[in-house]
Design an enzyme around this catalytic site. Structure first.
Site, PDB file in Angstrom:
ATOM      1  N   GLU A  48       0.837  -1.202   0.000  1.00 46.90           N
ATOM      2  CA  GLU A  48       0.000   0.000   0.000  1.00 46.90           C
ATOM      3  C   GLU A  48       0.874   1.254   0.000  1.00 46.90           C
ATOM      4  OE1 GLU A  48      -3.910  -1.574   2.434  1.00 46.90           O
ATOM      5  OE2 GLU A  48      -2.104  -1.088   3.520  1.00 46.90           O
ATOM      6  N   GLU A 129      23.600  32.460  -1.821  1.00 48.83           N
ATOM      7  CA  GLU A 129      24.508  31.308  -1.642  1.00 48.83           C
ATOM      8  C   GLU A 129      24.021  30.154  -2.502  1.00 48.83           C
ATOM      9  OE1 GLU A 129      24.167  30.163   2.444  1.00 48.83           O
ATOM     10  OE2 GLU A 129      24.899  32.087   3.199  1.00 48.83           O
ATOM     11  N   LYS A 131      22.688  26.568  -3.245  1.00 46.21           N
ATOM     12  CA  LYS A 131      21.967  25.608  -2.417  1.00 46.21           C
ATOM     13  C   LYS A 131      22.589  24.242  -2.687  1.00 46.21           C
ATOM     14  CE  LYS A 131      17.295  24.247  -1.116  1.00 46.21           C
ATOM     15  NZ  LYS A 131      17.496  22.805  -1.149  1.00 46.21           N
ATOM     16  N   ASP A 133      23.352  20.393  -2.703  1.00 45.86           N
ATOM     17  CA  ASP A 133      22.469  19.229  -2.720  1.00 45.86           C
ATOM     18  C   ASP A 133      23.098  18.094  -1.897  1.00 45.86           C
ATOM     19  OD1 ASP A 133      20.345  17.675  -3.283  1.00 45.86           O
ATOM     20  OD2 ASP A 133      20.841  17.346  -5.393  1.00 45.86           O
ATOM     21  N   GLU A 188      25.802  21.853   5.322  1.00 46.43           N
ATOM     22  CA  GLU A 188      25.446  20.739   4.443  1.00 46.43           C
ATOM     23  C   GLU A 188      26.616  19.769   4.302  1.00 46.43           C
ATOM     24  OE1 GLU A 188      22.394  21.233   3.571  1.00 46.43           O
ATOM     25  OE2 GLU A 188      21.932  19.944   1.853  1.00 46.43           O
ATOM     26  N   TYR A 240      26.637  27.144   6.809  1.00 42.70           N
ATOM     27  CA  TYR A 240      25.873  28.263   6.263  1.00 42.70           C
ATOM     28  C   TYR A 240      24.871  28.913   7.209  1.00 42.70           C
ATOM     29  CZ  TYR A 240      22.768  24.324   5.159  1.00 42.70           C
ATOM     30  OH  TYR A 240      22.004  23.194   5.224  1.00 42.70           O
ATOM     31  N   LYS A 328      15.090  27.620  -6.869  1.00 42.88           N
ATOM     32  CA  LYS A 328      15.570  26.379  -7.477  1.00 42.88           C
ATOM     33  C   LYS A 328      15.995  26.581  -8.931  1.00 42.88           C
ATOM     34  CE  LYS A 328      14.610  23.290  -4.197  1.00 42.88           C
ATOM     35  NZ  LYS A 328      13.730  22.181  -4.398  1.00 42.88           N
ATOM     36  N   CYS A 422       9.109 -14.110 -20.913  1.00 40.77           N
ATOM     37  CA  CYS A 422      10.255 -13.641 -20.140  1.00 40.77           C
ATOM     38  C   CYS A 422      11.527 -13.762 -20.971  1.00 40.77           C
ATOM     39  CB  CYS A 422      10.390 -14.462 -18.856  1.00 40.77           C
ATOM     40  SG  CYS A 422      11.922 -14.121 -17.971  1.00 40.77           S
ATOM     41  N   CYS A 425      13.878 -16.650 -19.118  1.00 40.23           N
ATOM     42  CA  CYS A 425      13.557 -18.074 -19.045  1.00 40.23           C
ATOM     43  C   CYS A 425      12.514 -18.523 -20.057  1.00 40.23           C
ATOM     44  CB  CYS A 425      13.097 -18.445 -17.633  1.00 40.23           C
ATOM     45  SG  CYS A 425      11.449 -17.826 -17.241  1.00 40.23           S
ATOM     46  N   CYS A 440       6.988 -12.260 -15.126  1.00 40.92           N
ATOM     47  CA  CYS A 440       7.350 -13.590 -15.599  1.00 40.92           C
ATOM     48  C   CYS A 440       6.720 -14.604 -14.650  1.00 40.92           C
ATOM     49  CB  CYS A 440       8.870 -13.719 -15.583  1.00 40.92           C
ATOM     50  SG  CYS A 440       9.445 -15.413 -15.594  1.00 40.92           S
ATOM     51  N   CYS A 446      13.079 -19.507 -13.356  1.00 34.01           N
ATOM     52  CA  CYS A 446      13.618 -18.315 -14.009  1.00 34.01           C
ATOM     53  C   CYS A 446      14.905 -17.893 -13.309  1.00 34.01           C
ATOM     54  CB  CYS A 446      12.616 -17.166 -13.979  1.00 34.01           C
ATOM     55  SG  CYS A 446      13.267 -15.691 -14.773  1.00 34.01           S
TER      56      CYS A 446
HETATM   57  S1  IVH Z   1      19.771  27.759   5.005  1.00 35.28           S
HETATM   58  C1  IVH Z   1      16.944  28.885   7.626  1.00 35.28           C
HETATM   59  N1  IVH Z   1      21.601  27.628   3.139  1.00 35.28           N
HETATM   60  O1  IVH Z   1      18.321  23.309   1.908  1.00 35.28           O
HETATM   61  C2  IVH Z   1      18.164  28.186   7.344  1.00 35.28           C
HETATM   62  N2  IVH Z   1      20.148  25.770   3.431  1.00 35.28           N
HETATM   63  O2  IVH Z   1      15.428  23.316   1.625  1.00 35.28           O
HETATM   64  C3  IVH Z   1      17.885  26.916   6.688  1.00 35.28           C
HETATM   65  N3  IVH Z   1      20.633  23.887   1.947  1.00 35.28           N
HETATM   66  O3  IVH Z   1      17.539  21.829   4.978  1.00 35.28           O
HETATM   67  C4  IVH Z   1      18.851  26.465   5.745  1.00 35.28           C
HETATM   68  N4  IVH Z   1      22.326  24.801   0.923  1.00 35.28           N
HETATM   69  O4  IVH Z   1      19.708  21.138   3.801  1.00 35.28           O
HETATM   70  C5  IVH Z   1      20.580  27.000   3.751  1.00 35.28           C
HETATM   71  N5  IVH Z   1      23.288  27.622   1.554  1.00 35.28           N
HETATM   72  C6  IVH Z   1      22.276  27.006   2.169  1.00 35.28           C
HETATM   73  C7  IVH Z   1      21.869  25.702   1.812  1.00 35.28           C
HETATM   74  C8  IVH Z   1      20.795  25.121   2.474  1.00 35.28           C
HETATM   75  C9  IVH Z   1      21.573  23.721   1.033  1.00 35.28           C
HETATM   76  C10 IVH Z   1      19.595  22.883   2.289  1.00 35.28           C
HETATM   77  C11 IVH Z   1      19.477  22.521   3.729  1.00 35.28           C
HETATM   78  C12 IVH Z   1      18.052  22.786   4.106  1.00 35.28           C
HETATM   79  C13 IVH Z   1      17.393  22.753   2.784  1.00 35.28           C
HETATM   80  C14 IVH Z   1      16.116  23.534   2.791  1.00 35.28           C
END
Ligand code: IVH
Length: 693
Positions: A48, A129, A131, A133, A188, A240, A328, A422, A425, A440, A446
């Site tokens: 589910e 800054e 972001k 990943d 991060e 950060y 983003k 399949c 097999c 299959c 198989c």
């Molecule tokens: S500031 C209020 N700065 O993005 C402060 N976050 O979507 C909160 N992240 O959980 C975070 N680079 O894992 C901040 N330069 C950056 C970042 C950053 C990556 C990530 C972080 C956060 C997520 C939020």
């Protein structure tokens, strides 16, 4: 399922309905994740749960631009780390609101001016800054020494990863110069792409599963119970933000970043002050242009109001600060030729079409294959061999084929038909009504299914035998060394055959035997999961272990349940989270004499431990509690946080589902209602005693 929309076919959803449902699914899936991972109290069967995730994925495939920041498909896939202590953050770890286009960024600046009562033209400095990943983590320093590291968790409670965090070189163990008594930083954890590639290459050679992307690799490395393993992984950390800090150290974020550098932290060198929305937007464009050339993955930029007094005034709404915004980037796309469509056969016989691509770099990662999910997906997008296709890589989603470039279709490209036999097999492959996949029917004849089941048997959440990876299983199968799971425990009898093989000197063979011996005793729930029964994932395996207690009892009851009129069957389908569909798959497994024989041999070779409930669980875990009236020893907020950290659910109103009402002086209507419904009413003192028990 909880909502009516789930009955509407995905194709029939319009944009607005799709957006609404994605929001609902994100919330639901997060709730079930929490129930499963953190409270050990799942409400759904694995099947589910999977169907919720699949529906989410299907809607996202239809409307990729509606993919939410909190989408379950973007969330870290790592299994829950059992064994880390929980940590309540001294200040919550916040998340960020998102802007999807430039106008939303302009609106962010307008909103801030309005909130602060500034002129329409007044400059509002923000720090831009990248972001990163990766995954966020908090690091606490007391008198300049690293004392606590924690994952974000749900933002309020995370996991104690101090020993793992201490292995990351970018994080100083001792700070340089004068520091506040308490300095908590947030940042991060990430992995550089080239190092991620090298790590995966090594894993592949050793026959271990490769990580899907740098973020998964970082998350998987942090969640190791043995910090020695974490230490060998190339993890990095950008700082950060601040958590709890015992004194004022900066008046602006720019100043704070400078202080951080002075203390020995790594901060991102691309950070830049922007004074207007337009400057922020050009920062976004610039970073976007250099994105694929950066050594690490980023998925956008973050803007943060520079002045701390303004941040303070702006405050937060629903766990996201008003003073920050994530902007983003669109998912990275590329075009390439789809050379062939191949069919993979999985452990349960599912036939999955895979696009074999001319290798291409997307967002810094070389992609040569992409999943096509199922035949409906191929038909819907009209994907054919020889087509030029647009592929996309977003976060940790496996590369997807977004669309076909029709102008480039070769004249002779024929529509693809999924085989009805399949490919491994030759057995019939059938698609049951209501199912998206074709399976299959070859079962144990198989080879693909058998080998996949063996791989599952030794996988991380199952037997987890060190040094026995997927590649070894394939090789041992080919050589006839391992044909059935119990053969693994007899490998040592074939020592000579093994040591003749390349790469298996005496020492490595001995190591393998030692690792196998270590797994001769195994908890019941892992054992059940390892069998790879359809629809029996970790959560269901645990439910079964809990219900039946021992291997013998479980086996006996499953065989007895074949009589669908009898009590054993009734008991099985009565387990919250099992139901007739899962029961059907369990019975099918036990109806197969070969499976019974394998079970018999495994039971003889192993010690399968009886189910034991975790001792540390608080008696209030999984219970719903309502606080009403005045509390005397703590604030409402603290009481709620503490209850939640013990796994209880705190509700605002009393219903038949409420387990406890904690009533203090001045309690009124909620107390009355509890009494009317017969809900247990506790004093604050009773509650504290119970929670501690
Ligand atoms: S500031 C209020 N700065 O993005 C402060 N976050 O979507 C909160 N992240 O959980 C975070 N680079 O894992 C901040 N330069 C950056 C970042 C950053 C990556 C990530 C972080 C956060 C997520 C939020």
């Amino acid at each position: 399922m909880t909502e009516a929309a789930a009955d509407v076919p995905v194709e029939a959803l319009n944009r607005a309905a799709a957006a609404k449902e994605l929001e609902h699914l994100a919330r639901e899936i997060a709730r079930h994740d929490e129930l499963y991972h953190r409270r050990d109290a799942p409400e759904l069967s694995d099947a589910e749960y999977d169907s919720l995730r699949r529906r989410n994925g299907a809607i996202e495939a239809l409307y990729p631009d509606l993919i939410r920041a909190d989408s379950p498909s973007l969330r870290v896939g790592a299994a829950p780390a059992e064994g880390f202590a929980k940590v309540t953050h001294s200040r919550p770890m916040l998340s960020l609101s998102n802007a999807l286009d430039e106008d939303e960024v302009r609106e962010f600046f307008t909103r801030i001016r309005r909130f602060l009562g500034l002129d329409a033209e007044a400059p509002v400095e923000v720090m831009g800054e990248p972001k990163i990943d990766g995954l966020s983590a908090s690091a606490r320093y007391e008198r300049g020494r690293l004392t606590l590291g924690a994952t974000r968790g749900d933002g309020v409670t995370g996991e104690d990863i101090t020993r793992n965090l201490a292995t990351i070189r970018d994080l100083p163990k001792r700070l340089v110069g004068a520091t506040p008594d308490v300095l908590e930083v947030r940042g991060e954890i990430y992995m550089v792409r080239s190092e991620f590639g090298a790590l995966n290459a090594r894993r592949q050679e050793e026959g271990e599963a490769v990580f899907a992307n740098p973020r998964n690799a970082a998350a998987g490395s942090v969640r190791q119970l043995d910090p020695g393993i974490t230490a060998r992984r190339p993890l990095r950390y950008f700082t950060y933000a601040a958590g709890e800090v015992s004194e004022t150290v900066a008046a602006t974020h720019a100043e704070f970043l400078d202080r951080l550098k002075g203390w020995g932290f790594e901060t991102n060198p691309l950070a830049r002050l922007c004074r207007t929305a337009e400057e922020a937007l050009s920062f976004h464009r610039e970073v976007g242009d250099t994105r694929s050339g950066l050594p690490y993955d980023i998925d956008g930029v973050v803007y943060k109001v520079n002045r701390y007094d303004w941040q303070e005034r702006l405050g937060t709404v629903s766990r996201a600060p008003r003073w920050a915004l994530a902007h983003k980037f669109p998912a990275e796309q590329a075009r390439t030729v789809l050379q062939r469509i191949t069919i993979q056969v999985g452990r349960t016989g599912a036939l999955t079409p895979v696009a074999e691509l001319e290798p291409i770099t997307v967002g810094g990662v070389v992609v040569s294959r992409a999943t096509l999910h199922n035949e409906d997906e191929i038909a819907r997008k009209d994907i054919r061999e020889g087509d030029t296709v647009v592929i996309q890589r977003a976060g940790d989603v496996i590369p997807q084929v977004v669309s076909v470039v029709m102008e480039k279709r070769p004249a002779d490209a024929a529509a693809f038909t999924v085989p009805t036999k399949c490919p491994v097999c030759g057995s019939l492959a059938v698609r049951e009504t209501g199912e998206a996949v074709r399976r299959c029917t070859g079962g144990l004849i198989c080879e693909a299914q058998v080998v996949e089941r063996l791989k599952h048997f030794v996988s991380r959440n199952a037997f987890d035998i060190e040094g026995l990876g997927r590649k070894h299983i394939e090789a041992f199968w080919r050589d006839g060394l391992v044909r059935s799971p119990d053969d693994i425990f007899r490998l040592e009898d074939k020592r000579e055959v093994l040591t003749e093989r390349e790469g298996w000197g005496g020492q490595s063979a001995s190591n393998l035997f030692a690792a196998i011996a270590e797994r001769r005793s195994i908890p019941l729930e892992r054992f059940i999961y390892a069998l790879g029964i359809r629809q029996v994932g970790q959560a269901t395996a645990r439910l079964l272990a809990k219900q039946y207690g021992s291997l013998d009892a479980w086996r006996g009851e499953m065989i007895a349940a074949e009589d669908r009129e009898g009590p054993a069957y009734a008991e099985l389908v009565d387990i919250d989270g099992v139901g007739p569909s899962v029961a059907g798959d369990l019975l099918a497994f036990f109806a197969e004499p070969h499976n019974l024989a394998v079970l018999e041999r495994l039971a003889a070779a192993l010690r399968v431990g009886d189910f034991t409930a975790p001792e540390s669980a608080s008696p209030v875990a999984g219970r719903t509690v309502v606080f009403t009236g005045m509390l005397e020893t703590m604030s409402r907020g603290e009481a709620k946080a503490r209850a939640e950290s013990l796994g209880a659910k705190v509700a605002g109103s009393v219903s038949a589902k409420t387990d406890y009402v904690v009533a203090g002086p001045g309690a009124g209507s909620k107390l009355k209602k509890a009494e009317a419904l017969g809900v247990t009413v506790l004093s604050e003192e009773d509650w504290s005693a119970l929670a501690r028990a």
